[in-house]
Design an enzyme around this catalytic site. Structure first.
Site, short mmCIF file in Angstrom:
data_model
loop_
_atom_site.label_atom_id
_atom_site.label_comp_id
_atom_site.label_asym_id
_atom_site.label_seq_id
_atom_site.Cartn_x
_atom_site.Cartn_y
_atom_site.Cartn_z
N TRP A 100 -14.69 12.38 -13.35
CA TRP A 100 -14.03 12.22 -11.96
C TRP A 100 -13.45 13.49 -11.51
CZ3 TRP A 100 -9.08 13.77 -11.58
CH2 TRP A 100 -8.05 14.16 -12.78
N TRP B 141 -20.77 12.24 -20.66
CA TRP B 141 -20.90 12.69 -19.50
C TRP B 141 -22.41 13.63 -19.22
CZ3 TRP B 141 -17.75 10.08 -16.95
CH2 TRP B 141 -16.51 9.73 -17.33
N TRP C 173 2.00 1.81 -3.31
CA TRP C 173 1.08 2.49 -4.28
C TRP C 173 1.08 4.07 -4.23
CZ3 TRP C 173 -1.62 1.10 -8.19
CH2 TRP C 173 -2.32 0.07 -8.72
N TRP D 38 -8.41 8.53 -8.41
CA TRP D 38 -9.55 8.94 -9.01
C TRP D 38 -9.60 8.37 -10.24
CZ3 TRP D 38 -14.66 10.15 -8.35
CH2 TRP D 38 -15.09 10.51 -6.84
N ASN E 286 -10.87 3.41 2.47
CA ASN E 286 -10.35 2.97 1.09
C ASN E 286 -11.48 2.26 -0.02
OD1 ASN E 286 -8.38 3.24 -1.09
ND2 ASN E 286 -8.24 0.98 -0.82
N GLU F 121 0.87 -1.10 0.07
CA GLU F 121 0.17 0.04 -0.14
C GLU F 121 0.94 1.25 0.00
OE1 GLU F 121 -3.07 -0.05 -0.90
OE2 GLU F 121 -2.79 -2.20 -0.79
C1 LIG Z 1 -10.96 7.96 -5.10
C2 LIG Z 1 -10.13 7.93 -4.01
C3 LIG Z 1 -9.27 8.81 -3.53
C4 LIG Z 1 -8.10 8.82 -2.62
N1 LIG Z 1 -7.64 9.92 -2.29
C5 LIG Z 1 -6.61 10.06 -1.48
C6 LIG Z 1 -5.98 11.05 -0.70
O1 LIG Z 1 -6.28 12.33 -1.25
N2 LIG Z 1 -4.82 11.02 0.04
C7 LIG Z 1 -4.50 9.83 0.64
O2 LIG Z 1 -3.48 9.79 1.08
N3 LIG Z 1 -5.08 8.48 -0.02
C8 LIG Z 1 -5.99 8.81 -0.85
N4 LIG Z 1 -6.75 7.61 -1.28
C9 LIG Z 1 -6.24 6.29 -1.08
C10 LIG Z 1 -6.46 5.44 0.36
O3 LIG Z 1 -8.02 5.26 0.27
C11 LIG Z 1 -6.15 6.32 1.77
O4 LIG Z 1 -4.67 6.30 1.52
C12 LIG Z 1 -6.40 5.30 2.81
O5 LIG Z 1 -7.93 5.17 2.78
C13 LIG Z 1 -5.92 5.99 3.99
O6 LIG Z 1 -6.48 5.26 5.11
P1 LIG Z 1 -5.28 4.60 6.04
O7 LIG Z 1 -4.26 5.17 6.32
O8 LIG Z 1 -6.08 3.82 7.32
O9 LIG Z 1 -5.05 3.38 5.01
P2 LIG Z 1 -4.09 1.85 5.19
O10 LIG Z 1 -4.93 1.00 4.59
O11 LIG Z 1 -3.74 1.77 6.68
O12 LIG Z 1 -2.92 2.19 4.25
C14 LIG Z 1 -1.51 2.79 4.81
C15 LIG Z 1 -0.97 3.90 3.79
O13 LIG Z 1 -0.74 3.35 2.61
C16 LIG Z 1 -1.03 4.27 1.56
N5 LIG Z 1 -2.35 3.80 0.86
C17 LIG Z 1 -3.34 2.90 1.01
N6 LIG Z 1 -4.14 2.54 0.06
C18 LIG Z 1 -3.58 3.47 -1.04
C19 LIG Z 1 -4.05 3.71 -2.30
N7 LIG Z 1 -5.14 3.16 -2.79
N8 LIG Z 1 -3.26 4.54 -2.99
C20 LIG Z 1 -2.25 5.41 -2.43
N9 LIG Z 1 -1.74 5.10 -1.07
C21 LIG Z 1 -2.53 4.28 -0.56
C22 LIG Z 1 -1.67 5.52 2.26
O14 LIG Z 1 -0.56 6.44 2.58
C23 LIG Z 1 -2.00 4.82 3.79
O15 LIG Z 1 -2.09 5.71 4.82
C24 LIG Z 1 -7.61 7.48 -2.26
C25 LIG Z 1 -8.37 6.44 -2.60
C26 LIG Z 1 -9.49 6.70 -3.77
C27 LIG Z 1 -9.86 5.24 -4.07
#
Ligand SMILES: Cc1cc2nc3c(=O)[nH]c(=O)nc-3n(C[C@H](O)[C@H](O)[C@H](O)COP(=O)(O)OP(=O)(O)OC[C@H]3O[C@@H](n4cnc5c(N)ncnc54)[C@H](O)[C@@H]3O)c2cc1C
Length: 439
Positions: A332, A276, A248, A355, A314, A245
């Site tokens: 989007w 759209w 990513w 997105w 997420n 993660e």
């Molecule tokens: C439409 C959409 C918009 C999003 N916008 C953002 C945003 O503005 N800022 C943001 O930080 N994340 C964003 N995310 C990614 C992700 O949803 C969040 O990072 C995550 O939900 C944060 O919760 P957590 O720290 O508990 O995640 P955990 O599941 O604990 O993950 C650990 C860390 O891994 C990284 N991570 C996890 N999933 C993703 C992912 N899909 N993409 C990139 N990094 C990831 C994050 O840094 C996160 O803190 C988005 C996802 C989607 C689908």
């Protein structure tokens, strides 16, 4: 001779190589460090209230950890930073490198010493064997793991901070969003708590919005209260899913580094322009989505969680994004803008590229024809329905998994809307649009 460390997205003292470089350079000259934060009107005008409020709390925590020596100045960085440098006769201004479009533009032409970035591997550093940017996540992750990263940098010792006049830390704007605790110490506590209680269950629980199964570290990562290097150094070898993660996060930053226009523009078009929604239909669909009254419980729960916490799980971010783009046929960019206004972790690379991933327009994105079914998603990932009941009070009286299809109940719950669209119909419209673009 003093040096300056200009804090931006690195609001911490530990594992901050740029801050350490500023301290070492100052010590070599028998000088002190000016810990500077610039309140940039451009960012204040564009960030949502939840983000601005969180930032002010984080700045207070930073100021405290600096013994009250944080120097805050309001104004355009291009004027303020050179002015502070000449006011104190600083030889160097140290920064953690900015990697996103606005930060890169802002820093152009300023004389800065850049050390490190907000990522374990700086965006742009990894290239394929052919010397081109990575297009696909899995080989990127492999190259990222092979490249590796430095161990965390130590926290500066002593208190080498200069005493200088400071403007006040801005007053947090009013917001009803319940913000998490801010600052480096709170972030480190959360990380320790997650290592102890969450990590072992992460691979199985991370997709379940009804459980507290994720780290909630996206917020401290966004403001740099923690660096991903600190997390990576503390992870056991077995924590592949969590490490992925973080990969990513680095992949999206890398894509934006190579394609700054991805902040606004699709990396590839997937449907014809006339697919759209437009005008009043778009406005009405968007408002129902943003306010959490689409009649699809998992979508509405997510949109209401966003407004309450400035954070959304997420899995649900993916579901609501897919619903906006493929069921409501709204571009989007509109959804991404709404997320930027409300998310405390809102980050241009992560938000816009996620997105684009859901919309099928990004690099290594979900194919456009894979449309999330909001009912199946709800039943699978919120199997007892407790997530929906938590965020949609109108549905609290509905037991179990039936909460995901309230329109099937003999007595529809009071005050909860009927679905604004028929998912099966809109899915077909989205697929037809997709095929039309290929004919
Ligand atoms: C439409 C959409 C918009 C999003 N916008 C953002 C945003 O503005 N800022 C943001 O930080 N994340 C964003 N995310 C990614 C992700 O949803 C969040 O990072 C995550 O939900 C944060 O919760 P957590 O720290 O508990 O995640 P955990 O599941 O604990 O993950 C650990 C860390 O891994 C990284 N991570 C996890 N999933 C993703 C992912 N899909 N993409 C990139 N990094 C990831 C994050 O840094 C996160 O803190 C988005 C996802 C989607 C689908």
């Amino acid at each position: 001779m003093p040096t300056i460390h200009w804090f931006r997205r690195d609001l911490r003292l530990a594992d901050n190589p740029s801050l350490l470089a500023a301290v070492e350079a100052a010590r070599a000259d028998d000088g002190l460090v000016v810990p500077l934060f610039v309140v940039d009107p451009v960012l204040s005008a564009t960030a949502g209230a939840p983000r601005l409020a969180y930032l002010t709390h984080s700045l207070r925590a930073l100021d405290e950890s600096l013994g009250g020596r944080l120097v805050v100045r309001h104004g355009r960085p291009r004027d303020v930073v050179p002015a502070v440098a000449s006011e104190v006769g600083a030889s160097q201004v140290h920064v953690t490198a900015a990697t996103e479009p606005y930060g890169r533009r802002r820093d152009e032409g300023l004389s800065l010493v850049r050390t490190g970035s907000p990522y374990a591997v700086a965006p742009g550093r990894l290239l394929t064997r052919g010397g081109t940017p990575f297009q696909v996540f899995t080989p990127f992750r492999r190259a990222w793991l092979d490249h590796g990263w430095a161990p965390p940098a130590p926290r500066p010792t002593g208190s080498p901070w200069a005493h200088l006049r400071s403007d006040s830390i801005p007053v947090p704007p009013a917001t009803d969003v319940r913000l998490p605790p801010a600052g480096e110490a709170a972030a480190l506590r959360r990380w320790q708590e997650f290592l102890r209680d969450g990590l072992a269950r992460y691979a199985t629980d991370r997709d379940r919005p009804d459980l507290d199964g994720t780290s909630r570290l996206s917020v401290p990562l966004k403001y740099g209260e923690l660096h991903p290097r600190t997390l990576l150094a503390g992870l056991p070898a077995s924590a592949d899913v969590f490490r992925s993660e973080l990969a990513w996060r680095e992949f999206h930053a890398d894509v934006l580094w190579h394609h700054p226009t991805a902040a606004h523009t699709s990396l590839r078009d997937v449907v014809p322009d006339d697919a759209w929604a437009a005008g009043r239909a778009e406005l009405a669909a968007f408002a129902a989505w943003a306010e959490g009254r689409t009649g699809y419980p998992i979508v509405d729960a997510g949109m209401r969680q966003l407004r309450a916490l400035g954070w959304m799980h997420n899995r649900v971010r993916m579901v609501v994004a897919s619903f906006l783009v493929k069921d409501l046929h709204v571009r989007w960019q509109r959804g991404a803008e709404h997320f930027m206004a409300w998310l405390v972790d809102a980050d241009v690379s992560q938000n816009q590229l996620n997105w684009q991933w859901v919309a099928g327009t990004g690099r290594d994105a979900a194919p456009y024809f894979r449309v999330f079914n909001p009912v199946t998603q709800g039943r699978t990932f919120d199997p007892s329905g407790s997530y929906v009941r938590q965020w949609v009070p109108e549905l609290r009286g509905v037991d179990g998994v039936a909460v995901h299809e309230p329109w099937r109940l003999r007595t529809p719950p009071d005050g909860y809307p009927a679905p604004i669209v028929d998912h099966a119909v809109e899915r077909k419209v989205a697929l037809d649009d997709f095929h039309r673009a290929r004919d």
